[in-house]
Design a protein around this motif. Structure first.
Motif, PDB file in Angstrom:
ATOM      1  N   LEU A   1      -4.749  -4.157  -4.545  1.00 16.36           N
ATOM      2  CA  LEU A   1      -4.605  -5.129  -3.396  1.00 16.36           C
ATOM      3  C   LEU A   1      -5.268  -6.576  -4.180  1.00 16.36           C
ATOM      4  O   LEU A   1      -4.955  -7.733  -3.869  1.00 16.36           O
ATOM      5  CB  LEU A   1      -5.487  -4.945  -2.607  1.00 16.36           C
ATOM      6  CG  LEU A   1      -4.986  -3.767  -1.539  1.00 16.36           C
ATOM      7  CD1 LEU A   1      -5.671  -3.323  -0.507  1.00 16.36           C
ATOM      8  CD2 LEU A   1      -3.557  -4.441  -0.831  1.00 16.36           C
ATOM      9  N   ASP A   2      -6.408  -6.371  -4.987  1.00 21.62           N
ATOM     10  CA  ASP A   2      -7.036  -7.425  -5.673  1.00 21.62           C
ATOM     11  C   ASP A   2      -5.838  -8.086  -6.788  1.00 21.62           C
ATOM     12  O   ASP A   2      -5.974  -9.202  -6.815  1.00 21.62           O
ATOM     13  CB  ASP A   2      -8.200  -6.937  -6.590  1.00 21.62           C
ATOM     14  CG  ASP A   2      -8.937  -8.119  -6.858  1.00 21.62           C
ATOM     15  OD1 ASP A   2      -9.542  -8.876  -6.303  1.00 21.62           O
ATOM     16  OD2 ASP A   2      -9.217  -8.247  -8.302  1.00 21.62           O
ATOM     17  N   ASP A   3      -5.250  -7.200  -7.289  1.00 19.66           N
ATOM     18  CA  ASP A   3      -4.103  -8.051  -8.265  1.00 19.66           C
ATOM     19  C   ASP A   3      -3.038  -8.717  -7.358  1.00 19.66           C
ATOM     20  O   ASP A   3      -2.390  -9.736  -7.960  1.00 19.66           O
ATOM     21  CB  ASP A   3      -3.559  -6.858  -9.009  1.00 19.66           C
ATOM     22  CG  ASP A   3      -4.236  -5.989 -10.030  1.00 19.66           C
ATOM     23  OD1 ASP A   3      -5.396  -6.850 -10.475  1.00 19.66           O
ATOM     24  OD2 ASP A   3      -4.124  -5.031 -10.630  1.00 19.66           O
ATOM     25  N   ASP A   4      -3.008  -8.195  -6.178  1.00 20.28           N
ATOM     26  CA  ASP A   4      -1.995  -9.012  -5.402  1.00 20.28           C
ATOM     27  C   ASP A   4      -2.572 -10.365  -4.719  1.00 20.28           C
ATOM     28  O   ASP A   4      -1.984 -10.847  -3.750  1.00 20.28           O
ATOM     29  CB  ASP A   4      -1.258  -8.131  -3.941  1.00 20.28           C
ATOM     30  CG  ASP A   4      -0.432  -7.121  -4.712  1.00 20.28           C
ATOM     31  OD1 ASP A   4      -0.056  -7.234  -6.053  1.00 20.28           O
ATOM     32  OD2 ASP A   4      -0.334  -5.943  -4.109  1.00 20.28           O
ATOM     33  N   GLY A   5      -3.956 -10.612  -5.097  1.00 22.31           N
ATOM     34  CA  GLY A   5      -4.667 -11.702  -4.267  1.00 22.31           C
ATOM     35  C   GLY A   5      -5.332 -11.474  -3.312  1.00 22.31           C
ATOM     36  O   GLY A   5      -5.722 -12.215  -2.392  1.00 22.31           O
TER      37      GLY A   5
ATOM     38  N   ILE B   1       0.905  -1.312  -0.058  1.00 24.47           N
ATOM     39  CA  ILE B   1      -0.008   0.086  -0.016  1.00 24.47           C
ATOM     40  C   ILE B   1       0.978   1.277  -0.099  1.00 24.47           C
ATOM     41  O   ILE B   1       0.661   2.250  -0.648  1.00 24.47           O
ATOM     42  CB  ILE B   1      -1.067  -0.019   1.221  1.00 24.47           C
ATOM     43  CG1 ILE B   1      -1.966  -1.251   1.136  1.00 24.47           C
ATOM     44  CG2 ILE B   1      -1.774   1.208   1.394  1.00 24.47           C
ATOM     45  CD1 ILE B   1      -2.752  -1.686   2.299  1.00 24.47           C
ATOM     46  N   GLU B   2       1.891   1.503   0.791  1.00 19.56           N
ATOM     47  CA  GLU B   2       2.928   2.493   0.831  1.00 19.56           C
ATOM     48  C   GLU B   2       3.547   2.612  -0.417  1.00 19.56           C
ATOM     49  O   GLU B   2       3.983   3.845  -0.551  1.00 19.56           O
ATOM     50  CB  GLU B   2       3.920   2.229   2.011  1.00 19.56           C
ATOM     51  CG  GLU B   2       3.237   2.335   3.301  1.00 19.56           C
ATOM     52  CD  GLU B   2       4.163   1.833   4.458  1.00 19.56           C
ATOM     53  OE1 GLU B   2       4.072   2.457   5.587  1.00 19.56           O
ATOM     54  OE2 GLU B   2       5.155   1.296   4.196  1.00 19.56           O
ATOM     55  N   GLU B   3       3.712   1.734  -1.531  1.00 19.74           N
ATOM     56  CA  GLU B   3       4.282   2.136  -2.563  1.00 19.74           C
ATOM     57  C   GLU B   3       3.417   2.941  -3.325  1.00 19.74           C
ATOM     58  O   GLU B   3       4.071   3.774  -4.288  1.00 19.74           O
ATOM     59  CB  GLU B   3       4.598   0.672  -3.535  1.00 19.74           C
ATOM     60  CG  GLU B   3       5.487  -0.143  -2.879  1.00 19.74           C
ATOM     61  CD  GLU B   3       5.367  -1.622  -3.466  1.00 19.74           C
ATOM     62  OE1 GLU B   3       4.766  -1.982  -4.506  1.00 19.74           O
ATOM     63  OE2 GLU B   3       6.209  -2.430  -3.147  1.00 19.74           O
TER      64      GLU B   3
ATOM     65  N   ILE C   1      -7.785  -0.516  -3.982  1.00 19.09           N
ATOM     66  CA  ILE C   1      -8.619  -1.627  -3.955  1.00 19.09           C
ATOM     67  C   ILE C   1      -8.000  -2.643  -5.122  1.00 19.09           C
ATOM     68  O   ILE C   1      -7.631  -3.926  -5.192  1.00 19.09           O
ATOM     69  CB  ILE C   1      -9.957  -1.644  -3.824  1.00 19.09           C
ATOM     70  CG1 ILE C   1     -10.506  -1.368  -2.540  1.00 19.09           C
ATOM     71  CG2 ILE C   1     -10.768  -3.069  -4.400  1.00 19.09           C
ATOM     72  CD1 ILE C   1     -11.961  -0.838  -2.642  1.00 19.09           C
ATOM     73  N   ARG C   2      -8.028  -2.059  -6.220  1.00 13.14           N
ATOM     74  CA  ARG C   2      -7.511  -2.747  -7.574  1.00 13.14           C
ATOM     75  C   ARG C   2      -6.095  -3.370  -7.531  1.00 13.14           C
ATOM     76  O   ARG C   2      -5.814  -4.409  -7.792  1.00 13.14           O
ATOM     77  CB  ARG C   2      -7.515  -1.957  -8.921  1.00 13.14           C
ATOM     78  CG  ARG C   2      -9.100  -1.721  -9.540  1.00 13.14           C
ATOM     79  CD  ARG C   2      -9.033  -1.058 -10.662  1.00 13.14           C
ATOM     80  NE  ARG C   2      -8.083   0.287 -10.839  1.00 13.14           N
ATOM     81  CZ  ARG C   2      -8.550   1.481 -10.721  1.00 13.14           C
ATOM     82  NH1 ARG C   2      -9.772   1.552 -10.484  1.00 13.14           N
ATOM     83  NH2 ARG C   2      -7.931   2.431 -10.785  1.00 13.14           N
TER      84      ARG C   2
END
Length: 514
Positions: free
Chosen positions: A131-135, A91-93, A128-129
């Motif tokens: 995080l969704d890409d990260d699983g 998230i921090e990225e 959200i997108r």
């Protein structure tokens, strides 16, 4: 009280379940009914468990009655935080300045991301997108005045839209219909309910001076939260230093010595980086991965602190002990990271021991290197009713993890003090009455006669004192594994104290009080 700032909150539903699934050796199926419990109360459950009526706050027994196939997992805050750390880093990225409210819930100031991504909604959807890409699917996001209001908005976001925005100045109206239990203060909520205050709106409608007189400053703080006046700003965390090291092998290596040699430089860099931050590592996590996805993970302890050679030795032992038969085509990579660190100055004062303790550790480590990882063990006490199962031998340097937890209730277990000598196999003995007849335990735990003589190893000892019987009953529902026995404590005329057990008419000595 200053006005609340716009806060963006990301909520990961059922995070303890996600953390357990990510770290479990055999992860549960996505449709499995799983619940995490603490102090016999459910604190998180999967959607499959909720579909069968399991809810947070339920007693463990009630949850299992509703869902007989429910998999119960003990709560582990350390596991939850460890699994959440890389998520926060991701998230921090995209949006720096993250505050971890607790594992599974984080917040950040909304102004920066909103200006950069073109609005509050756009910033929330972008995160959200990612995080969704990260699983990490199912994440809810919200923006509101203050972290408290934003958290409640995220929790109540509809399933078809994971983003909910509470417009500036609308926090009070949004919170008004919510239950007083939302404040997560059981004592305060129970008292207000008895006074007829059931919603946040009703609490916010009370005069603040009357609240202060009755509940003090804690009540004033909760009164402000109920009215949407959350004055505590987002407090961004300071990202931890990057201490971990990864080594990839191409092609994969098959010999332990090759792996140890290949990661020696990484171990030296790992220790050097700890020194830069004035830290020492007292617990080390090592993860070995194979070319086909095989995995061996272990946490190693050190009463002092690790050096580069110690890190390499742990990798070699782990490969020799844990990974035998796991890696079919060699080791493709090694990951090392500190599981626990301590300030070097504090450590030097002897928090974990120094001097003789350190020399003992090095001596035992050398013996362990010669005899093998399980050649040096230390005892610890686990749970159970029988002394032999409570005595757990742990390889030197390993974390003590007992299959049966000592703190759980064990009806029929022996209270302290425990015998100093525990026989690996209970010894067959004889107990007779004054006339020489064997002593038996009948129905309702009634003795045939008082114990008078103890026969051990061919010696007859007169019994001067005795106490018992104390019944032990196990697995009465399983005819094949059911056990029923009775314990006694006896003292002979020579002053010897014994722990005896009689089972199916046979007397044995479990241990001796030296």
């Amino acid at each position: 009280m200053q006005a609340p700032t716009r806060s963006l909150v990301l909520w990961f539903p059922d995070w303890p379940i996600t953390a357990f699934s990510n770290e479990a050796v055999s992860p549960p199926r996505p449709d499995a009914a799983v619940a995490v419990f603490s102090h016999n109360v459910v604190v998180a459950c999967s959607w499959a468990a909720r579909a069968q009526g399991v809810r947070r706050g339920q007693k463990r027994r009630d949850a299992q009655a509703l869902c007989p196939g429910l998999q119960m997992v003990p709560a582990d805050p350390v596991r939850d935080a460890r699994a959440f750390a890389p998520v926060v880093a991701r998230i921090e990225e995209r949006a720096p300045g993250v505050q971890v409210v607790r594992p599974g819930l984080c917040a950040l100031r909304a102004r920066g991301p909103a200006r950069y991504y073109g609005g509050e909604v756009e910033a929330a959807r972008m995160l959200i997108r990612q995080l969704d890409d990260d699983g990490f699917g199912g994440v809810r996001a919200s923006v509101a005045d203050g972290v408290f209001t934003a958290e409640q908005a995220a929790r109540t976001a509809p399933d078809d839209d994971p983003v909910r925005i509470v417009e500036p100045g609308g926090a009070g109206a949004f919170l008004a219909p919510l239950s007083i239990a939302t404040l997560d203060d059981a004592e305060f909520g129970s008292l207000l309910s008895r006074l007829g205050v059931h919603t946040l709106g009703e609490l916010a409608g009370l005069q603040v001076e009357r609240v202060r007189e009755r509940f003090g400053e804690r009540g004033v703080r909760l009164h402000a939260l109920a009215g949407g006046l959350d004055s505590q700003p987002v407090q961004p965390r300071t990202p931890p230093p990057e201490l971990h090291r990864d080594v990839a092998f191409e092609p994969p290596l098959e010999l332990a010595d090759q792996v140890a040699f290949g990661m020696r430089v990484a171990a030296e860099e790992f220790i050097a980086q700890l020194g830069v931050h004035d830290l020492v590592c007292t617990e080390l996590r090592v993860v070995l991965t194979g070319e086909r996805g095989e995995r061996s993970e272990r946490v190693w302890l050190h009463p002092g602190s690790f050096d580069a050679a110690g890190v390499v030795d742990r990798v070699r032992w782990q490969l020799a002990e844990d990974a035998q038969g796991i890696f079919g085509s060699g080791v493709a990579g090694v990951h090392i990271e500190p599981e626990a660190v301590d300030a070097a100055a504090h450590h030097a004062k002897g928090l974990f021991g120094a001097g003789p303790d350190e020399r003992v550790h090095h001596a035992l480590s050398r013996v362990q290197a010669m005899l093998g990882h399980r050649g040096v063990v230390t005892p610890t006490i686990g749970g159970g009713r029988w002394l032999t199962e409570r005595q757990v031998l742990v390889p030197w340097g390993d974390r003590a993890i007992a299959e049966k937890v000592r703190t759980r209730p064990w009806p029929g277990s022996l209270p302290d003090p425990l015998p100093a000598t525990v026989y690996p196999e209970p010894r067959l003995v004889g107990v007779t009455d004054i006339a020489g007849a064997p002593v038996t335990v009948g129905e309702r735990d009634v003795l045939s006669a008082p114990p008078a003589v103890l026969e051990t190893a061919g010696q007859r000892r007169r019994i001067s004192e005795w106490a018992g019987p104390w019944p032990i009953s196990e697995r009465g529902w399983d005819a094949l594994r059911a056990r029923k026995a009775h314990r006694f404590q006896v003292v002979d005329t020579d002053g010897g104290a014994w722990l005896l057990v009689v089972e199916e008419g046979e007397w044995r000595a479990e241990g001796r009080y030296d």
